[in-house]
Design a protein around this motif. Structure first.
Motif, PDB file in Angstrom:
ATOM      1  N   TRP A 207      74.791 -19.994  53.761  1.00  0.00           N
ATOM      2  CA  TRP A 207      74.676 -20.145  51.772  1.00  0.00           C
ATOM      3  C   TRP A 207      74.610 -18.825  51.603  1.00  0.00           C
ATOM      4  O   TRP A 207      75.377 -18.826  50.715  1.00  0.00           O
ATOM      5  CB  TRP A 207      73.893 -21.118  51.728  1.00  0.00           C
ATOM      6  N   PHE A 208      74.102 -17.766  52.653  1.00  0.00           N
ATOM      7  CA  PHE A 208      73.992 -16.586  52.308  1.00  0.00           C
ATOM      8  C   PHE A 208      73.676 -15.924  53.085  1.00  0.00           C
ATOM      9  O   PHE A 208      73.245 -16.037  54.020  1.00  0.00           O
ATOM     10  CB  PHE A 208      72.108 -16.501  51.158  1.00  0.00           C
ATOM     11  N   GLU A 209      74.049 -14.503  52.937  1.00  0.00           N
ATOM     12  CA  GLU A 209      73.792 -13.318  54.848  1.00  0.00           C
ATOM     13  C   GLU A 209      72.818 -12.623  54.570  1.00  0.00           C
ATOM     14  O   GLU A 209      72.787 -11.774  53.125  1.00  0.00           O
ATOM     15  CB  GLU A 209      74.892 -13.296  55.158  1.00  0.00           C
ATOM     16  N   ASP A 210      72.458 -12.184  55.361  1.00  0.00           N
ATOM     17  CA  ASP A 210      71.524 -11.515  56.097  1.00  0.00           C
ATOM     18  C   ASP A 210      69.771 -11.623  55.011  1.00  0.00           C
ATOM     19  O   ASP A 210      69.180 -10.865  54.766  1.00  0.00           O
ATOM     20  CB  ASP A 210      72.535 -10.103  55.497  1.00  0.00           C
ATOM     21  N   ASP A 211      70.063 -12.653  54.526  1.00  0.00           N
ATOM     22  CA  ASP A 211      68.899 -13.229  53.955  1.00  0.00           C
ATOM     23  C   ASP A 211      68.951 -12.135  51.780  1.00  0.00           C
ATOM     24  O   ASP A 211      67.377 -11.281  52.024  1.00  0.00           O
ATOM     25  CB  ASP A 211      67.309 -13.070  54.474  1.00  0.00           C
ATOM     26  N   LYS A 212      70.258 -11.584  51.439  1.00  0.00           N
ATOM     27  CA  LYS A 212      70.157 -11.152  51.120  1.00  0.00           C
ATOM     28  C   LYS A 212      71.306 -11.891  49.947  1.00  0.00           C
ATOM     29  O   LYS A 212      72.056 -11.791  49.567  1.00  0.00           O
ATOM     30  CB  LYS A 212      70.457  -9.813  51.118  1.00  0.00           C
TER      31      LYS A 212
ATOM     32  N   GLU B  57      77.248 -19.623  48.961  1.00  0.00           N
ATOM     33  CA  GLU B  57      76.508 -19.677  47.501  1.00  0.00           C
ATOM     34  C   GLU B  57      76.673 -18.354  46.902  1.00  0.00           C
ATOM     35  O   GLU B  57      76.865 -18.348  45.321  1.00  0.00           O
ATOM     36  CB  GLU B  57      74.936 -20.245  47.781  1.00  0.00           C
ATOM     37  N   SER B  58      76.078 -17.000  47.778  1.00  0.00           N
ATOM     38  CA  SER B  58      75.539 -16.110  47.170  1.00  0.00           C
ATOM     39  C   SER B  58      77.633 -15.834  46.131  1.00  0.00           C
ATOM     40  O   SER B  58      77.665 -15.156  45.246  1.00  0.00           O
ATOM     41  CB  SER B  58      75.507 -15.055  47.605  1.00  0.00           C
ATOM     42  N   ALA B  59      78.251 -15.986  46.685  1.00  0.00           N
ATOM     43  CA  ALA B  59      79.629 -15.852  46.559  1.00  0.00           C
ATOM     44  C   ALA B  59      80.108 -16.593  45.555  1.00  0.00           C
ATOM     45  O   ALA B  59      80.879 -16.175  43.746  1.00  0.00           O
ATOM     46  CB  ALA B  59      80.789 -16.043  47.538  1.00  0.00           C
ATOM     47  N   VAL B  60      79.403 -18.051  44.743  1.00  0.00           N
ATOM     48  CA  VAL B  60      79.769 -18.932  44.066  1.00  0.00           C
ATOM     49  C   VAL B  60      79.124 -17.947  42.858  1.00  0.00           C
ATOM     50  O   VAL B  60      79.013 -18.139  41.579  1.00  0.00           O
ATOM     51  CB  VAL B  60      79.709 -20.437  44.508  1.00  0.00           C
ATOM     52  N   ALA B  61      78.085 -18.368  42.368  1.00  0.00           N
ATOM     53  CA  ALA B  61      77.016 -17.529  41.859  1.00  0.00           C
ATOM     54  C   ALA B  61      77.930 -15.910  41.326  1.00  0.00           C
ATOM     55  O   ALA B  61      77.657 -16.056  39.811  1.00  0.00           O
ATOM     56  CB  ALA B  61      75.692 -16.536  42.262  1.00  0.00           C
ATOM     57  N   TYR B  62      78.388 -15.533  41.883  1.00  0.00           N
ATOM     58  CA  TYR B  62      78.656 -14.342  41.186  1.00  0.00           C
ATOM     59  C   TYR B  62      80.440 -14.449  40.952  1.00  0.00           C
ATOM     60  O   TYR B  62      80.515 -14.136  39.821  1.00  0.00           O
ATOM     61  CB  TYR B  62      79.577 -13.098  42.385  1.00  0.00           C
ATOM     62  N   ALA B  63      81.062 -15.181  41.474  1.00  0.00           N
ATOM     63  CA  ALA B  63      81.940 -15.848  40.573  1.00  0.00           C
ATOM     64  C   ALA B  63      82.370 -16.743  38.967  1.00  0.00           C
ATOM     65  O   ALA B  63      82.531 -16.926  38.492  1.00  0.00           O
ATOM     66  CB  ALA B  63      82.905 -16.862  41.782  1.00  0.00           C
ATOM     67  N   VAL B  64      80.744 -16.945  39.471  1.00  0.00           N
ATOM     68  CA  VAL B  64      80.963 -17.986  37.639  1.00  0.00           C
ATOM     69  C   VAL B  64      80.215 -17.075  37.105  1.00  0.00           C
ATOM     70  O   VAL B  64      79.877 -17.194  35.878  1.00  0.00           O
ATOM     71  CB  VAL B  64      79.086 -19.278  38.354  1.00  0.00           C
ATOM     72  N   ALA B  65      79.392 -15.351  37.248  1.00  0.00           N
ATOM     73  CA  ALA B  65      78.573 -15.438  36.645  1.00  0.00           C
ATOM     74  C   ALA B  65      79.990 -14.164  35.760  1.00  0.00           C
ATOM     75  O   ALA B  65      80.140 -14.094  35.153  1.00  0.00           O
ATOM     76  CB  ALA B  65      77.862 -13.995  37.423  1.00  0.00           C
TER      77      ALA B  65
END
Length: 290
Positions: free
Chosen positions: A67-72, A80-88
């Protein structure tokens, strides 16, 4: 004085009534003005966020792969990080306008005012949780899976019935735990852990025979973290609609329709599918437990 002719009296009354009606009727709005404040509620980059001009997104710590990479969470890597930024971006907030916040999994959907604009942390949409928070449209269709050490009794299970006699574990407050309690209904109570890391340690140490997690996490655990573990199988969805992860928002948030629209647009234009292919491509078919 001569009496006013009847026809003239009728005309005068008609003019007076027309004038009064025009005075009471709503007048046309000036050009360029919105019909109401709600019309601009989802204007890009100008939402009523916690911090003006910024979008605050929350997730738990540690932030697990895939869902995330390198705990960042802020690096844009992982599903999920990619989805979050796409929504943003859909909402009008570039990467430099996104602020991340740490919020424990269970606290994200607990009752009470939130400190974030939305939370993304593999939170399954449910009617029970909707009593305390809002959810966006689903951004991922998920299935739950069972992970056990290779060669163990649990690893040989081919059906739900075969899991009733083994010790199962899962993270507290998750749909994974619900599947143990409501679908498997094991003879001994499930072991409950505060975080998935604790559940994984229990599996490695033999404190439980198997753990239940979502399918992409199961593939990551068996492929990168506990290589002597295997995916026993996945559960069928319960009911008609698939289980889905949704973005969590404050109950009654004005942002909810805006965020849902953004998620819907990402699904419709194929962006979610592309992100899933990039980050969750290993989450392929696993045996279905019936």
């Amino acid at each position: 004085m001569q009496p006013v002719p009847r026809a003239l009296r009728r005309a005068a009354v008609a003019v007076a009534l027309l004038t009064a009606a025009m005075g009471c009727a709503p007048q046309p709005e000036e050009a360029g003005k919105p019909s109401s404040p709600a019309a601009n509620a989802c204007e890009k980059g100008k939402l009523a966020t916690r911090t003006s001009g910024k979008l605050t997104i929350a997730t738990d710590e540690p932030a697990y792969e895939p869902w995330f990479e390198d705990d960042k969470p802020a690096n844009g890597k992982g599903y999920e990080s990619a989805v979050a930024y796409a929504v943003a971006e859909r909402l009008g907030y570039g990467k430099d306008k996104v602020a991340w916040q740490t919020v424990p999994f269970n606290k994200a959907f607990a009752p009470g005012e939130k400190t974030f604009d939305f939370d993304i942390n593999q939170v399954s949409i449910s009617q029970e949780r909707k009593k305390a928070v809002d959810f966006s449209s689903g951004y991922y269709d998920v299935r739950q899976a069972v992970v056990a050490l290779k060669g163990s009794k649990a690893a040989k299970a081919k059906s739900i019935a075969a899991l009733k006699g083994v010790k199962l574990g899962a993270q507290v407050g998750t749909t994974s735990l619900d599947y143990i309690d409501d679908v498997v209904k094991p003879r001994q109570a499930a072991a409950v852990y505060g975080k998935n890391d604790q559940a994984k340690s229990a599996l490695k140490n033999g404190q439980v025979d198997a753990i239940v997690v979502d399918l992409p996490t199961a593939f990551y655990i068996t492929g990168a973290e506990i290589t002597d573990a295997t995916i026993v199988g996945q559960f069928e969805n319960q009911g008609g609609a698939p289980e889905q992860f949704g973005l969590v928002l404050d109950k009654g948030s004005a942002l909810t329709p805006c965020v849902s629209r953004a998620v819907d647009a990402l699904r419709e234009d194929g962006t979610l599918a592309k992100i899933e292919q990039q980050w969750l491509s290993d989450a392929v078919d696993a045996p279905v437990l019936k």
